[in-house]
Write a protein that holds these residues in place. Structure first.
Motif, short mmCIF file in Angstrom:
data_model
loop_
_atom_site.label_atom_id
_atom_site.label_comp_id
_atom_site.label_asym_id
_atom_site.label_seq_id
_atom_site.Cartn_x
_atom_site.Cartn_y
_atom_site.Cartn_z
N LEU A 213 107.66 60.44 1.38
CA LEU A 213 108.46 60.43 0.10
C LEU A 213 107.57 60.40 -1.20
CD1 LEU A 213 111.06 57.69 1.17
CD2 LEU A 213 111.49 60.18 0.97
N THR A 214 106.61 61.50 -1.48
CA THR A 214 105.91 61.91 -2.36
C THR A 214 106.31 63.27 -3.14
OG1 THR A 214 104.24 62.65 -1.04
CG2 THR A 214 104.06 60.67 -1.35
N TRP A 215 105.89 63.23 -4.49
CA TRP A 215 106.44 64.11 -5.09
C TRP A 215 105.47 65.18 -5.69
CZ3 TRP A 215 110.64 63.67 -3.42
CH2 TRP A 215 111.21 62.66 -3.24
N GLY A 216 104.32 65.51 -5.06
CA GLY A 216 103.29 66.43 -5.47
C GLY A 216 102.03 66.11 -6.19
N THR A 217 102.07 65.05 -6.79
CA THR A 217 101.06 64.85 -7.74
C THR A 217 99.96 64.22 -7.25
OG1 THR A 217 102.15 62.58 -8.07
CG2 THR A 217 102.87 64.19 -9.72
N VAL A 218 99.89 63.56 -6.25
CA VAL A 218 98.89 62.93 -5.40
C VAL A 218 99.05 62.93 -3.96
CG1 VAL A 218 97.63 60.62 -5.01
CG2 VAL A 218 98.72 61.17 -7.14
N ALA A 219 98.14 63.31 -3.29
CA ALA A 219 98.26 63.34 -1.73
C ALA A 219 98.23 61.97 -1.09
CB ALA A 219 97.12 64.07 -1.23
N GLU A 220 98.85 62.07 -0.13
CA GLU A 220 98.91 61.00 0.80
C GLU A 220 97.80 60.64 1.55
OE1 GLU A 220 103.73 60.71 1.65
OE2 GLU A 220 102.37 61.41 3.44
N SER A 221 97.35 59.41 1.73
CA SER A 221 95.93 59.00 2.28
C SER A 221 96.40 57.78 2.99
CB SER A 221 94.84 58.92 1.39
OG SER A 221 93.68 58.85 2.17
N THR A 222 95.97 57.79 4.42
CA THR A 222 96.16 56.30 5.00
C THR A 222 94.87 55.66 5.08
OG1 THR A 222 96.93 55.49 7.11
CG2 THR A 222 95.93 57.60 7.23
N ALA A 223 94.96 54.38 5.00
CA ALA A 223 93.96 53.25 5.26
C ALA A 223 93.46 53.16 6.70
CB ALA A 223 94.31 52.09 4.82
N ALA A 224 94.36 53.86 7.46
CA ALA A 224 93.72 54.02 8.95
C ALA A 224 92.97 54.76 9.22
CB ALA A 224 95.29 54.33 9.83
N ALA A 225 92.66 55.68 8.18
CA ALA A 225 91.32 56.76 8.42
C ALA A 225 90.22 56.40 7.66
CB ALA A 225 91.95 58.14 7.96
N LEU A 226 90.47 55.35 6.73
CA LEU A 226 89.53 55.08 5.77
C LEU A 226 88.58 53.53 6.27
CD1 LEU A 226 91.39 55.69 2.70
CD2 LEU A 226 89.77 57.15 3.62
N SER A 227 89.24 52.78 6.82
CA SER A 227 88.51 51.74 7.17
C SER A 227 88.99 51.06 8.68
CB SER A 227 88.98 50.66 6.14
OG SER A 227 88.59 49.14 6.63
N PRO A 228 87.62 50.65 9.57
CA PRO A 228 88.30 50.08 10.94
C PRO A 228 88.66 48.88 10.75
CG PRO A 228 85.75 49.90 10.27
CD PRO A 228 86.32 50.80 9.12
N SER A 229 88.73 48.00 9.46
CA SER A 229 89.20 46.59 9.77
C SER A 229 90.68 46.60 8.55
CB SER A 229 88.34 45.66 8.97
OG SER A 229 88.10 46.24 7.51
N ALA A 230 91.11 47.69 8.16
CA ALA A 230 92.40 47.65 7.77
C ALA A 230 93.57 47.46 8.61
CB ALA A 230 92.43 48.84 6.73
N ILE A 231 94.62 46.97 7.97
CA ILE A 231 96.04 46.88 8.68
C ILE A 231 96.81 48.05 7.90
CG2 ILE A 231 97.98 45.44 9.18
CD1 ILE A 231 95.92 42.77 9.19
N VAL A 232 97.63 48.61 8.56
CA VAL A 232 98.63 49.38 7.89
C VAL A 232 100.02 49.08 8.49
CG1 VAL A 232 99.54 51.89 7.80
CG2 VAL A 232 97.17 51.38 7.57
N VAL A 233 100.88 49.10 7.41
CA VAL A 233 102.09 48.62 7.73
C VAL A 233 103.23 49.86 7.30
CG1 VAL A 233 104.17 47.22 6.95
CG2 VAL A 233 101.73 46.16 7.02
#
Length: 389
Positions: A213-233
């Motif tokens: 649900l984003t409106w074209g101004t900023v791209a979605e990026s997931t922490a799951a691809a950026l850190s081996p220690s992050a938790i994503v909900v």
């Protein structure tokens, strides 16, 4: 001798639930033919689960398929489908073994907090914030550490804020898009925060429930691809329109997968089986869901055009989600009273900013625009009349 009461008994209310009750009562008391109540208080899509999800659930029920407990971390097929989503949507490799299906995002948070933190730990978060972050942490004996943010930081934390924290917190909660402001972290900002957290030993929890649900101004990026220690909900409640089905998920680092599984076994056993069947089917209902997203975009555009002319002209950059975070300080210094009058006099249910920022929320209100687009379009005119414009 009085009986002991646990710390959880002092958990603050989630005020939007009180607004829902007040709006329900007012709607029930409305005389026939009176203008309807505009439900802009809650982040619940106005339409139910996509048709493919309903059809899958009906097929399972008509086949009288056993609907017992699933594995604590969820149906293997659903976990594999979520893993595929990360590959297709983000180009990220997330093995199903690191995915835990939960009883909504609401059920995911206590699992993550209990697995990652101890009583007394400080967990930082930007204000304004989703109220259950702080309320669940407090009930578990942990300490919310509030980082006051405003329009200058786009209501998001900055790397400079984090570097200035001494001592460092045990964790950091971020949300992009966030509730209530709808703002997002740019991909490079999220990457920098994720890298800092990993290097500093600060457990990052990334709430990505409004992805899609984003409106074209900023791209979605997931922490799951950026850190081996992050938790994503994440959850099926928002983009997938399945609030009442109560299905969410966690993407876990390897060191927390088994701890979360043990906690889930004891606390929830599993998310509802039939809801997991429906959720898996919902992930293939792209055309229908994108049509709903287009309706939200129409409502967003109408409000961003009409509200300033109605007298509400200080609105956070709404990059994503389906909320507008409105600064009403020029109109009132008591958003509880303001939103109560708005309901009573204009028939618009809105949420006080105090739900999201106890320190400064008296000057803000949140409007949700995920309901019926035809009704949402009435809001600017009603507000203009309410404000005497």
């Amino acid at each position: 001798m009085p009986l002991k009461v646990g710390r959880g008994a002092a958990t603050p209310p989630f005020l939007v639930m009180d607004v829902i009750a007040a709006a329900n009562a007012r709607a029930a008391a409305q005389p026939a033919g009176a203008p309807g109540i505009l439900r802009m208080e809650v982040g619940q899509p106005g339409l139910g689960a996509p048709q493919g999800a309903v059809d899958a659930a009906m097929r399972a029920l008509q086949a009288n398929a056993p609907m017992g407990y699933t594995e604590a971390l969820g149906l293997p097929s659903l976990r594999a489908r979520i893993a595929r989503h990360y590959a297709e949507h983000y180009g990220a490799s997330v093995p199903p073994a690191r995915i835990a299906v939960t009883v909504g995002a609401s059920g995911a948070f206590p699992l993550a907090f209990l697995a990652a933190f101890e009583a007394g730990d400080a967990i930082a978060m930007a204000a304004p914030f989703y109220p259950p972050y702080a309320n669940i942490l407090t009930a578990l004996g942990m300490r919310p550490q509030i980082l006051p943010c405003d329009a200058a930081t786009r209501f998001q934390p900055t790397l400079a804020m984090l570097e200035a924290l001494h001592p460092r917190p045990a964790g950091l909660i971020i949300a992009s898009p966030c509730n209530p402001a709808g703002t997002m972290l740019a991909p490079e900002a999220l990457a920098a925060i994720a890298a800092w957290c990993h290097a500093a030993g600060v457990r990052l929890i990334s709430d990505e429930i409004y992805h899609g649900l984003t409106w074209g101004t900023v791209a979605e990026s997931t922490a799951a691809a950026l850190s081996p220690s992050a938790i994503v909900v994440n959850s099926f409640s928002k983009y997938w329109s399945m609030t009442g089905w109560r299905v969410g998920w966690l993407v876990l680092p390897e060191d927390l997968a088994r701890p979360v599984e043990r906690l889930a076994q004891n606390m929830f056993i599993s998310a509802p089986h039939i809801a997991q069947v429906a959720a898996e089917a919902a992930m293939d209902c792209v055309a229908e869901l994108e049509g709903r997203k287009a309706a939200y975009a129409t409502s967003r555009a109408l409000l961003l055009d009409g509200l300033p002319r109605a007298g509400i002209d200080r609105i956070a950059a709404a990059d994503g989600a389906f909320y507008l975070w409105c600064d009403i300080s020029a109109l009132s210094n008591d958003s509880v009273a303001f939103t109560a009058r708005l309901l009573a006099e204009a028939g618009i249910a809105a949420t006080t900013g105090l739900d999201f920022d106890p320190g400064r929320g008296a000057h803000f209100m949140r409007l949700s625009y995920c309901g019926d687009a035809a009704l949402i379009a009435e809001a600017p005119a009603r507000i203009a009349r309410f404000l005497g414009r």
